[in-house]
Design an enzyme around this catalytic site. Structure first.
Site, PDB file in Angstrom:
ATOM      1  CG  ASN A   1     -16.225  -6.709  20.126  1.00  0.00           C
ATOM      2  OD1 ASN A   1     -16.236  -6.732  21.359  1.00  0.00           O
ATOM      3  ND2 ASN A   1     -17.328  -6.686  19.412  1.00  0.00           N
ATOM      4  CD  GLN A   2     -12.349  -7.674  26.708  1.00  0.00           C
ATOM      5  OE1 GLN A   2     -11.897  -8.689  27.241  1.00  0.00           O
ATOM      6  NE2 GLN A   2     -12.125  -6.478  27.200  1.00  0.00           N
ATOM      7  CG  ASP A   3     -19.153  -9.325  25.079  1.00  0.00           C
ATOM      8  OD1 ASP A   3     -19.075 -10.551  25.296  1.00  0.00           O
ATOM      9  OD2 ASP A   3     -20.109  -8.631  25.447  1.00  0.00           O
ATOM     10  CG  LEU A   4     -17.711 -10.285  17.187  1.00  0.00           C
ATOM     11  CD1 LEU A   4     -18.818  -9.263  16.992  1.00  0.00           C
ATOM     12  CD2 LEU A   4     -16.667 -10.136  16.098  1.00  0.00           C
ATOM     13  CG  HIS A   5     -21.602 -12.941  22.481  1.00  0.00           C
ATOM     14  ND1 HIS A   5     -22.932 -12.758  22.191  1.00  0.00           N
ATOM     15  CD2 HIS A   5     -21.331 -12.141  23.552  1.00  0.00           C
ATOM     16  CE1 HIS A   5     -23.459 -11.888  23.036  1.00  0.00           C
ATOM     17  NE2 HIS A   5     -22.515 -11.490  23.867  1.00  0.00           N
TER      18      HIS A   5
END
Length: 292
Positions: free
Chosen positions: A193-197
């Site tokens: 997941n490239q937006d797992l902040h």
């Protein structure tokens, strides 16, 4: 009849393009169709939503959920598929999906407190516990990380020139070189997941913490921690970035140098939009490029 719609402040950026304005004009009709199809009772949209219209809703049986109408970008195209693949294990459950409308009904997190509200080390404990559960074997239909990275490498120099060379060429060349090397030497492909902040992990009742809003790819595990390492939610300083990098790579058994390389490339790729440079992300990329 179209449902009256309040556009949250976080979605204001879409007005900058014709495609965004067209999507905004279509939203009331899309919302009305979803209300009719699923028998929804609407609340007020979440004000912080950035990449979709997110509205708290109740289903006819009283189930509390969230309706998401996605801005039709490729990054979120397979969000519903990722949520279905996880089946509620560490992430919100997908309740219903209308692909033609880019509409999702998902489980609502209560109380919904974001992970960055807790101390940074506690947050990293949570992340280290969640990630191995989310790294499922992945292939089609998820976009391969190699393909995505090739797009970053193609677009970055073009944007850099168009935006007036907003940072040093050496940093750009470092990111391009790292991406080229890493792309061809990846390990096992899993769902990342490239937006797992830390703003996309919320406190919930079914589990202590659940992931929301995935932007899924099929790539190696080392890429899966990049959004946390580079994100500002758990501290924006060279020391905070190093702390996240060191802890997550050690606790998850990841190759630190590969995580670092992906972080440099991804951070710089996401630091430039079509007409704006995000200076804080450029700064983070510089910190990452200097870490050893």
């Amino acid at each position: 009849m179209e449902t009256e719609l309040e556009i949250p402040e976080g979605l204001g950026w879409v007005r900058r393009t014709p495609a965004g304005r067209s999507w905004l004009s279509a939203l009331p009709g899309l919302l009305a169709e979803c209300v009719e199809q699923w028998g929804l009772r609407l609340g007020r949209p979440f004000p912080y939503a950035f990449a979709s219209l997110a509205v708290p809703v109740e289903l006819p049986d009283g189930t509390r959920a969230v309706l998401k109408l996605q801005y039709p970008d490729p990054d979120s195209e397979h969000e519903a598929t990722a949520l279905a693949r996880w089946a509620g294990d560490g992430a919100v459950r997908l309740l219903a999906h209308a692909p033609a409308r880019r509409a999702l009904l998902v489980e609502r997190c209560d109380p919904g407190t974001p992970l960055h509200a807790v101390a940074a080390d506690e947050a990293l404990d949570v992340i280290a516990g969640l990630l191995p559960r989310l790294w499922r074997p992945a292939g089609s239909p998820f976009t391969p990380l190699a393909e995505e990275a090739a797009g970053w490498r193609e677009r970055m120099p073009v944007k850099w020139e168009r935006l007036g060379r907003p940072f040093e060429r050496r940093l750009l060349d470092t990111a391009l070189g790292r991406l080229a090397e890493l792309t061809r030497t990846q390990g096992e492909q899993v769902l990342v997941n490239q937006d797992l902040h830390a703003g996309n992990i919320l406190r919930a009742s079914r589990e202590p913490w659940l992931v929301i809003d995935p932007k899924p790819l099929a790539g190696e595990r080392e890429f899966g921690v990049v959004a946390i390492v580079r994100g500002q939610e758990l501290g924006h300083s060279p020391a905070a970035v190093r702390r996240r990098l060191d802890r997550l790579t050690a606790e998850l058994g990841l190759d630190r140098e590969r995580v670092l390389g992906w972080a440099v490339g991804h951070t710089l790729a996401w630091s430039m939009d079509e007409d704006v440079v995000f200076a804080d992300q450029v700064e983070t990329a510089r910190w990452l490029a200097g870490l050893r």
